[in-house]
Design a protein around this motif. Structure first.
Motif, PDB file in Angstrom:
ATOM      1  N   ASP A   1       0.843  -1.195   0.000  1.00  0.00           N
ATOM      2  CA  ASP A   1       0.000   0.000   0.000  1.00  0.00           C
ATOM      3  C   ASP A   1       0.881   1.248   0.000  1.00  0.00           C
ATOM      4  OD1 ASP A   1      -2.303   1.666   0.252  1.00  0.00           O
ATOM      5  OD2 ASP A   1      -2.010   1.732   2.416  1.00  0.00           O
ATOM      6  N   GLU A   2       1.907   1.219   0.812  1.00  0.00           N
ATOM      7  CA  GLU A   2       2.852   2.338   0.872  1.00  0.00           C
ATOM      8  C   GLU A   2       3.592   2.500  -0.451  1.00  0.00           C
ATOM      9  OE1 GLU A   2       6.944   3.356   3.334  1.00  0.00           O
ATOM     10  OE2 GLU A   2       5.318   2.315   4.378  1.00  0.00           O
ATOM     11  N   GLU A   3       3.985   1.371  -1.053  1.00  0.00           N
ATOM     12  CA  GLU A   3       4.719   1.426  -2.321  1.00  0.00           C
ATOM     13  C   GLU A   3       3.822   1.915  -3.457  1.00  0.00           C
ATOM     14  OE1 GLU A   3       8.179   1.501  -4.151  1.00  0.00           O
ATOM     15  OE2 GLU A   3       8.061   0.536  -2.176  1.00  0.00           O
ATOM     16  N   MET A   4       2.579   1.451  -3.488  1.00  0.00           N
ATOM     17  CA  MET A   4       1.642   1.892  -4.518  1.00  0.00           C
ATOM     18  C   MET A   4       1.322   3.378  -4.365  1.00  0.00           C
ATOM     19  SD  MET A   4       0.861  -0.536  -6.670  1.00  0.00           S
ATOM     20  CE  MET A   4      -0.684   0.027  -7.392  1.00  0.00           C
ATOM     21  N   THR A   5       1.207   3.837  -3.128  1.00  0.00           N
ATOM     22  CA  THR A   5       0.970   5.263  -2.878  1.00  0.00           C
ATOM     23  C   THR A   5       2.129   6.090  -3.409  1.00  0.00           C
ATOM     24  OG1 THR A   5      -0.358   4.804  -0.901  1.00  0.00           O
ATOM     25  CG2 THR A   5       0.596   7.005  -1.086  1.00  0.00           C
ATOM     26  N   SER A   6       3.339   5.627  -3.143  1.00  0.00           N
ATOM     27  CA  SER A   6       4.534   6.324  -3.620  1.00  0.00           C
ATOM     28  C   SER A   6       4.597   6.330  -5.144  1.00  0.00           C
ATOM     29  CB  SER A   6       5.784   5.656  -3.040  1.00  0.00           C
ATOM     30  OG  SER A   6       6.960   6.246  -3.553  1.00  0.00           O
ATOM     31  N   ALA A   7       4.272   5.187  -5.761  1.00  0.00           N
ATOM     32  CA  ALA A   7       4.315   5.084  -7.224  1.00  0.00           C
ATOM     33  C   ALA A   7       3.271   5.989  -7.870  1.00  0.00           C
ATOM     34  CB  ALA A   7       4.096   3.636  -7.645  1.00  0.00           C
ATOM     35  N   TRP A   8       2.083   6.063  -7.272  1.00  0.00           N
ATOM     36  CA  TRP A   8       1.015   6.915  -7.797  1.00  0.00           C
ATOM     37  C   TRP A   8       1.388   8.392  -7.674  1.00  0.00           C
ATOM     38  CZ3 TRP A   8      -2.572   8.113 -10.886  1.00  0.00           C
ATOM     39  CH2 TRP A   8      -3.566   9.038 -10.588  1.00  0.00           C
ATOM     40  N   GLU A   9       1.966   8.770  -6.551  1.00  0.00           N
ATOM     41  CA  GLU A   9       2.381  10.160  -6.369  1.00  0.00           C
ATOM     42  C   GLU A   9       3.501  10.529  -7.343  1.00  0.00           C
ATOM     43  OE1 GLU A   9       3.311  10.769  -2.266  1.00  0.00           O
ATOM     44  OE2 GLU A   9       1.202  10.938  -1.684  1.00  0.00           O
ATOM     45  N   ALA A  10       4.405   9.580  -7.595  1.00  0.00           N
ATOM     46  CA  ALA A  10       5.487   9.828  -8.549  1.00  0.00           C
ATOM     47  C   ALA A  10       4.926  10.040  -9.953  1.00  0.00           C
ATOM     48  CB  ALA A  10       6.471   8.659  -8.540  1.00  0.00           C
ATOM     49  N   LEU A  11       3.894   9.272 -10.302  1.00  0.00           N
ATOM     50  CA  LEU A  11       3.251   9.430 -11.607  1.00  0.00           C
ATOM     51  C   LEU A  11       2.568  10.788 -11.715  1.00  0.00           C
ATOM     52  CD1 LEU A  11       2.146   8.562 -14.331  1.00  0.00           C
ATOM     53  CD2 LEU A  11       0.401   7.200 -13.134  1.00  0.00           C
ATOM     54  N   CYS A  12       1.847  11.181 -10.671  1.00  0.00           N
ATOM     55  CA  CYS A  12       1.178  12.486 -10.682  1.00  0.00           C
ATOM     56  C   CYS A  12       2.195  13.616 -10.829  1.00  0.00           C
ATOM     57  CB  CYS A  12       0.367  12.677  -9.400  1.00  0.00           C
ATOM     58  SG  CYS A  12      -1.070  11.588  -9.271  1.00  0.00           S
ATOM     59  N   THR A  13       3.306  13.496 -10.129  1.00  0.00           N
ATOM     60  CA  THR A  13       4.353  14.513 -10.206  1.00  0.00           C
ATOM     61  C   THR A  13       4.949  14.574 -11.607  1.00  0.00           C
ATOM     62  OG1 THR A  13       4.903  14.238  -7.864  1.00  0.00           O
ATOM     63  CG2 THR A  13       6.581  15.240  -9.269  1.00  0.00           C
ATOM     64  N   ALA A  14       5.142  13.398 -12.223  1.00  0.00           N
ATOM     65  CA  ALA A  14       5.738  13.342 -13.557  1.00  0.00           C
ATOM     66  C   ALA A  14       4.857  14.012 -14.604  1.00  0.00           C
ATOM     67  CB  ALA A  14       5.999  11.886 -13.949  1.00  0.00           C
ATOM     68  N   TYR A  15       3.528  13.872 -14.448  1.00  0.00           N
ATOM     69  CA  TYR A  15       2.636  14.411 -15.475  1.00  0.00           C
ATOM     70  C   TYR A  15       2.165  15.831 -15.183  1.00  0.00           C
ATOM     71  CZ  TYR A  15      -1.032  14.780 -18.969  1.00  0.00           C
ATOM     72  OH  TYR A  15      -1.800  15.199 -20.030  1.00  0.00           O
ATOM     73  N   CYS A  16       2.004  16.167 -13.927  1.00  0.00           N
ATOM     74  CA  CYS A  16       1.373  17.445 -13.575  1.00  0.00           C
ATOM     75  C   CYS A  16       2.353  18.609 -13.487  1.00  0.00           C
ATOM     76  CB  CYS A  16       0.605  17.301 -12.262  1.00  0.00           C
ATOM     77  SG  CYS A  16      -0.767  16.137 -12.375  1.00  0.00           S
ATOM     78  N   GLY A  17       3.544  18.425 -13.992  1.00  0.00           N
ATOM     79  CA  GLY A  17       4.508  19.514 -14.057  1.00  0.00           C
ATOM     80  C   GLY A  17       4.569  20.071 -15.464  1.00  0.00           C
TER      81      GLY A  17
END
Length: 378
Positions: free
Chosen positions: A242-258
């Protein structure tokens, strides 16, 4: 087959619509929510999900989307932030899969209270006794090689009773490395056993997550062996993933929303594609559903690509099972490199999907979904 293709297509569009709206809100707020030192004020919040399983949505009048975060609510939050969790992203695919095959137990494992606490796990056999399982046997050689590699590294295996079996003596490791079948491997170990794969964490450097368990069990009466993978799902393991998936999802959001937000240039979106594949890698190794993890993972993969204006225009290479690619790779980077070789050349920019009717509104009840999946043109 037509039903499953239709289910997947509608789920992909719904996920793309849901994620795209969340990303738009995230990007809008990131442009005005930056601190003096240039860092975003990213608040980690979680939605109150009534139930990630079907939750009684079995009648025609029940709301198909009642267990997910409503689109409008994304903008109504006082924080002004997108608060989609990784489970919110996967939930539409889970619901579509549930309804398309109502007899299959497509449920979140952590909602199976007793089974979850006792370590409920999926079981996927490659060999059953003297029979080769057609669907999964193509992965037999790679799985056997991986098992031998793990044994060589650890110098031990685990018994059925979870006791350590030491293999460091009597040249057993050398014999194991020469074994060519699960039968030979079992004979050298001397009893039923299992070894666990692992996944290197991206969110926590140096951390290893427990992957799946490669098991070798002799059938009663010496009628062959069961050679399979069994993925446990205990509360502790769920917490790690759950922690790893949360981190991966946040990394994806950061990659696209910049600076990549809204881009229609494939070259500019490579970091986004890589982030999507890393998230997919952890999903497959997590295996959080009692059934249906493989198809829901691929549906979400396509939905996330589409949300970033990328459409997959080909088919998965013949004989390749993307979930097994993740399971048999201990490093996310190896999985990304393996999949990108055939996935990326088959992507094209597509923004026309944004003109589609909102899926969650068009099919707002379970009855409407059933009708959509059951209608055929002669």
């Amino acid at each position: 087959m037509i039903l499953q293709h239709r289910m997947a297509g509608l789920a992909v569009i719904e996920i793309a619509q849901k994620v795209s709206k969340a990303w738009r809100i995230e990007w809008r707020n990131s442009t005005k929510g930056t601190t003096k030192n240039g860092k975003k004020n990213r608040r980690r919040e979680r939605t109150n999900i009534l139930s990630q399983n079907r939750g009684g949505a079995g009648c025609s009048s029940s709301s198909f989307s009642e267990t997910s975060t409503g689109y409008a609510s994304l903008e109504d939050r006082s924080s002004g932030r997108s608060i989609l969790s990784w489970q919110d992203v996967y939930s539409p695919a889970v619901r579509w899969r549930q309804i398309s095959e109502p007899c299959d137990p497509v449920v979140w494992v952590n909602k199976l209270s007793e089974e979850f606490n006792s370590g409920f796990g999926s079981h996927t056999p490659m060999v059953l006794g003297q029979a080769k399982v057609v669907r999964y046997f193509p992965n037999y050689e790679r799985t056997l090689t991986l098992a031998k590699s793990i044994i060589k590294d650890k110098l031990s295996v685990r018994s059925k009773k979870d006791k350590v079996i030491d293999l460091s003596k009597d040249e057993k490791i050398e014999k194991i490395m020469r074994a060519e079948t699960c039968d030979e491997l079992h004979n050298i170990v001397g009893e039923d056993f299992w070894v666990a794969t692992w996944c290197d964490s991206t969110g926590s450097e140096g951390k290893r997550l427990e992957g799946t368990r490669i098991t070798c069990i002799q059938k009663p009466g010496r009628l062959g062996y069961d050679f399979s993978i069994r993925t446990p799902c205990t509360p502790a393991r769920w917490s790690d993933f759950d922690e790893e998936m949360t981190s991966a999802w946040e990394a994806l959001c950061t990659a696209y929303c910049g600076e990549n937000y809204g881009s229609t240039e494939l070259d500019a979106l490579e970091t986004v594609r890589d982030a999507i594949l890393r998230m997919t890698y952890y999903w497959y190794n997590f295996m959080p559903l009692a059934r249906g993890t493989a198809v829901t993972g691929f549906v979400v993969l396509l939905g996330l690509l589409l949300a970033a204006n990328m459409e997959f225009t080909e088919t998965i290479p013949k004989g390749l099972q993307i979930d097994w690619e993740a399971i048999l790779n201990v490093e996310p980077g190896s999985f990304v490199d393996s999949v990108k070789s055939w996935l990326y050349p088959s992507l094209k920019i597509n923004t026309s999907w944004r003109d589609h009717t909102e899926i969650s509104s068009a099919f707002s009840t379970t009855g409407a979904v059933v009708a959509a999946l059951s209608t055929y043109n002669d």
